[in-house]
Design a protein around this motif. Structure first.
Motif, PDB file in Angstrom:
ATOM      1  N   SER A  22      30.566  34.967  62.576  1.00  0.00           N
ATOM      2  CA  SER A  22      29.345  35.709  62.318  1.00  0.00           C
ATOM      3  C   SER A  22      28.843  35.317  60.937  1.00  0.00           C
ATOM      4  CB  SER A  22      29.610  37.216  62.404  1.00  0.00           C
ATOM      5  OG  SER A  22      30.610  37.585  61.492  1.00  0.00           O
ATOM      6  N   ALA A  23      27.541  35.325  60.797  1.00  0.00           N
ATOM      7  CA  ALA A  23      26.936  34.927  59.524  1.00  0.00           C
ATOM      8  C   ALA A  23      27.161  36.037  58.501  1.00  0.00           C
ATOM      9  CB  ALA A  23      25.459  34.659  59.716  1.00  0.00           C
ATOM     10  N   GLY A  24      27.679  35.646  57.362  1.00  0.00           N
ATOM     11  CA  GLY A  24      27.936  36.608  56.306  1.00  0.00           C
ATOM     12  C   GLY A  24      26.871  36.561  55.232  1.00  0.00           C
ATOM     13  N   ASP A  25      26.997  37.464  54.280  1.00  0.00           N
ATOM     14  CA  ASP A  25      26.080  37.563  53.154  1.00  0.00           C
ATOM     15  C   ASP A  25      26.735  36.930  51.924  1.00  0.00           C
ATOM     16  OD1 ASP A  25      23.651  38.884  51.837  1.00  0.00           O
ATOM     17  OD2 ASP A  25      25.341  39.641  50.647  1.00  0.00           O
ATOM     18  N   MET A  26      26.109  35.880  51.400  1.00  0.00           N
ATOM     19  CA  MET A  26      26.694  35.165  50.260  1.00  0.00           C
ATOM     20  C   MET A  26      26.824  36.039  49.012  1.00  0.00           C
ATOM     21  SD  MET A  26      25.304  31.263  50.326  1.00  0.00           S
ATOM     22  CE  MET A  26      23.586  31.726  50.370  1.00  0.00           C
ATOM     23  N   GLY A  27      25.851  36.887  48.753  1.00  0.00           N
ATOM     24  CA  GLY A  27      25.907  37.748  47.566  1.00  0.00           C
ATOM     25  C   GLY A  27      27.079  38.709  47.620  1.00  0.00           C
ATOM     26  N   THR A  28      27.278  39.315  48.770  1.00  0.00           N
ATOM     27  CA  THR A  28      28.420  40.211  48.946  1.00  0.00           C
ATOM     28  C   THR A  28      29.716  39.415  48.875  1.00  0.00           C
ATOM     29  OG1 THR A  28      27.084  41.680  50.310  1.00  0.00           O
ATOM     30  CG2 THR A  28      29.466  41.919  50.480  1.00  0.00           C
ATOM     31  N   GLY A  29      29.716  38.213  49.466  1.00  0.00           N
ATOM     32  CA  GLY A  29      30.890  37.351  49.404  1.00  0.00           C
ATOM     33  C   GLY A  29      31.250  36.984  47.975  1.00  0.00           C
ATOM     34  N   ARG A  30      30.236  36.713  47.164  1.00  0.00           N
ATOM     35  CA  ARG A  30      30.482  36.388  45.752  1.00  0.00           C
ATOM     36  C   ARG A  30      31.134  37.575  45.040  1.00  0.00           C
ATOM     37  NH1 ARG A  30      27.747  33.129  41.333  1.00  0.00           N
ATOM     38  NH2 ARG A  30      28.500  34.167  39.466  1.00  0.00           N
ATOM     39  N   ARG A  31      30.623  38.770  45.286  1.00  0.00           N
ATOM     40  CA  ARG A  31      31.198  39.971  44.644  1.00  0.00           C
ATOM     41  C   ARG A  31      32.649  40.185  45.091  1.00  0.00           C
ATOM     42  NH1 ARG A  31      25.931  41.280  45.388  1.00  0.00           N
ATOM     43  NH2 ARG A  31      26.203  42.464  47.307  1.00  0.00           N
ATOM     44  N   LEU A  32      32.919  39.978  46.377  1.00  0.00           N
ATOM     45  CA  LEU A  32      34.290  40.101  46.870  1.00  0.00           C
ATOM     46  C   LEU A  32      35.189  39.037  46.239  1.00  0.00           C
ATOM     47  CD1 LEU A  32      33.671  40.780  50.665  1.00  0.00           C
ATOM     48  CD2 LEU A  32      34.831  42.323  49.067  1.00  0.00           C
ATOM     49  N   ALA A  33      34.684  37.821  46.144  1.00  0.00           N
ATOM     50  CA  ALA A  33      35.450  36.726  45.547  1.00  0.00           C
ATOM     51  C   ALA A  33      35.761  37.022  44.079  1.00  0.00           C
ATOM     52  CB  ALA A  33      34.687  35.407  45.681  1.00  0.00           C
ATOM     53  N   GLU A  34      34.796  37.596  43.358  1.00  0.00           N
ATOM     54  CA  GLU A  34      35.018  37.963  41.954  1.00  0.00           C
ATOM     55  C   GLU A  34      36.130  38.995  41.840  1.00  0.00           C
ATOM     56  OE1 GLU A  34      30.818  37.402  39.622  1.00  0.00           O
ATOM     57  OE2 GLU A  34      30.987  39.154  40.918  1.00  0.00           O
ATOM     58  N   ALA A  35      36.141  39.929  42.776  1.00  0.00           N
ATOM     59  CA  ALA A  35      37.105  41.027  42.717  1.00  0.00           C
ATOM     60  C   ALA A  35      38.487  40.652  43.252  1.00  0.00           C
ATOM     61  CB  ALA A  35      36.569  42.224  43.501  1.00  0.00           C
ATOM     62  N   GLN A  36      38.548  39.793  44.277  1.00  0.00           N
ATOM     63  CA  GLN A  36      39.817  39.592  44.960  1.00  0.00           C
ATOM     64  C   GLN A  36      40.343  38.163  45.000  1.00  0.00           C
ATOM     65  OE1 GLN A  36      40.099  41.467  48.797  1.00  0.00           O
ATOM     66  NE2 GLN A  36      38.678  43.064  48.236  1.00  0.00           N
ATOM     67  N   CYS A  37      39.493  37.171  44.846  1.00  0.00           N
ATOM     68  CA  CYS A  37      39.913  35.795  45.123  1.00  0.00           C
ATOM     69  C   CYS A  37      39.954  34.879  43.912  1.00  0.00           C
ATOM     70  CB  CYS A  37      38.975  35.167  46.164  1.00  0.00           C
ATOM     71  SG  CYS A  37      38.715  36.166  47.632  1.00  0.00           S
ATOM     72  N   ARG A  38      39.219  35.224  42.879  1.00  0.00           N
ATOM     73  CA  ARG A  38      39.006  34.300  41.773  1.00  0.00           C
ATOM     74  C   ARG A  38      40.272  33.931  41.019  1.00  0.00           C
ATOM     75  NH1 ARG A  38      34.839  36.588  37.788  1.00  0.00           N
ATOM     76  NH2 ARG A  38      35.106  34.513  36.944  1.00  0.00           N
ATOM     77  N   THR A  39      41.253  34.813  40.956  1.00  0.00           N
ATOM     78  CA  THR A  39      42.468  34.520  40.205  1.00  0.00           C
ATOM     79  C   THR A  39      43.184  33.289  40.758  1.00  0.00           C
ATOM     80  OG1 THR A  39      42.746  36.838  39.626  1.00  0.00           O
ATOM     81  CG2 THR A  39      44.695  35.431  39.432  1.00  0.00           C
ATOM     82  N   CYS A  40      43.247  33.183  42.076  1.00  0.00           N
ATOM     83  CA  CYS A  40      43.952  32.053  42.701  1.00  0.00           C
ATOM     84  C   CYS A  40      43.010  30.926  43.120  1.00  0.00           C
ATOM     85  CB  CYS A  40      44.738  32.527  43.917  1.00  0.00           C
ATOM     86  SG  CYS A  40      46.017  33.745  43.519  1.00  0.00           S
ATOM     87  N   HIS A  41      41.898  31.282  43.771  1.00  0.00           N
ATOM     88  CA  HIS A  41      41.003  30.278  44.359  1.00  0.00           C
ATOM     89  C   HIS A  41      39.786  29.982  43.487  1.00  0.00           C
ATOM     90  CE1 HIS A  41      43.208  30.295  48.127  1.00  0.00           C
ATOM     91  NE2 HIS A  41      43.191  31.608  48.087  1.00  0.00           N
ATOM     92  N   GLY A  42      39.579  30.754  42.443  1.00  0.00           N
ATOM     93  CA  GLY A  42      38.427  30.576  41.575  1.00  0.00           C
ATOM     94  C   GLY A  42      37.148  31.070  42.216  1.00  0.00           C
TER      95      GLY A  42
END
Length: 110
Positions: A22-42
C-alpha cells in the motif's frame, strides 16, 4: 510479442504478486524513521552500524515485505523483531515510502 500477450502477462503477474504494497506517506515515514530507525539505519537510509543494512533507495515492496516478516517473526533479528512488532501496516507503508524515495548514486570503480 503481441499486445494481448503482454496485457495477459501483466494481469497474471499482478494477480500472483505475493505482497500487495500500500502506498505510504513519506512525511509520516520520515517522522517514524527519525524516532525509531535513524540510530541504526540513518535518517538518510545509510546504515550507521555495521550489522544494519542500507535502506536508501530500496524497493518499497521489498521494505514492506521485510518489515512485515520481522513483525510476524517469520524473519528473525533480535533488534528488528522488537522494533517491528509494534508497527502497524500504515507505519510500515509510511517507512517504506520514505526510505524507497531516497535517491542514491552509484559510482563504479575504474
Amino acid at each position: 510479442m503481441t499486445s494481448t500477450f503482454k496485457a495477459v502477462s501483466c494481469v497474471l503477474l499482478l494477480a500472483f504478486w505475493p505482497v500487495a504494497a500500500s502506498a505510504g506517506d513519506m512525511g509520516t515515514g520520515r517522522r517514524l524513521a527519525e524516532a525509531q530507525c535513524r540510530t541504526c539505519h540513518g535518517l538518510d537510509g545509510i546504515a550507521k552500524i555495521p550489522v544494519a543494512p542500507h535502506l536508501a533507495g530500496e524497493s518499497e515492496i521489498y521494505l514492506q515485505a521485510q518489515l512485515k516478516a520481522f513483525r510476524s517473526g517469520k524473519r528473525e533479528s533480535e533488534m528488528m523483531n522488537v522494533v517491528a512488532k509494534n508497527l502497524s501496516d500504515d507505519d510500515i507503508a509510511d517507512l517504506a515510502a520514505w526510505y524507497s524515495a531516497i535517491k542514491i548514486e552509484v559510482e563504479m570503480p575504474e
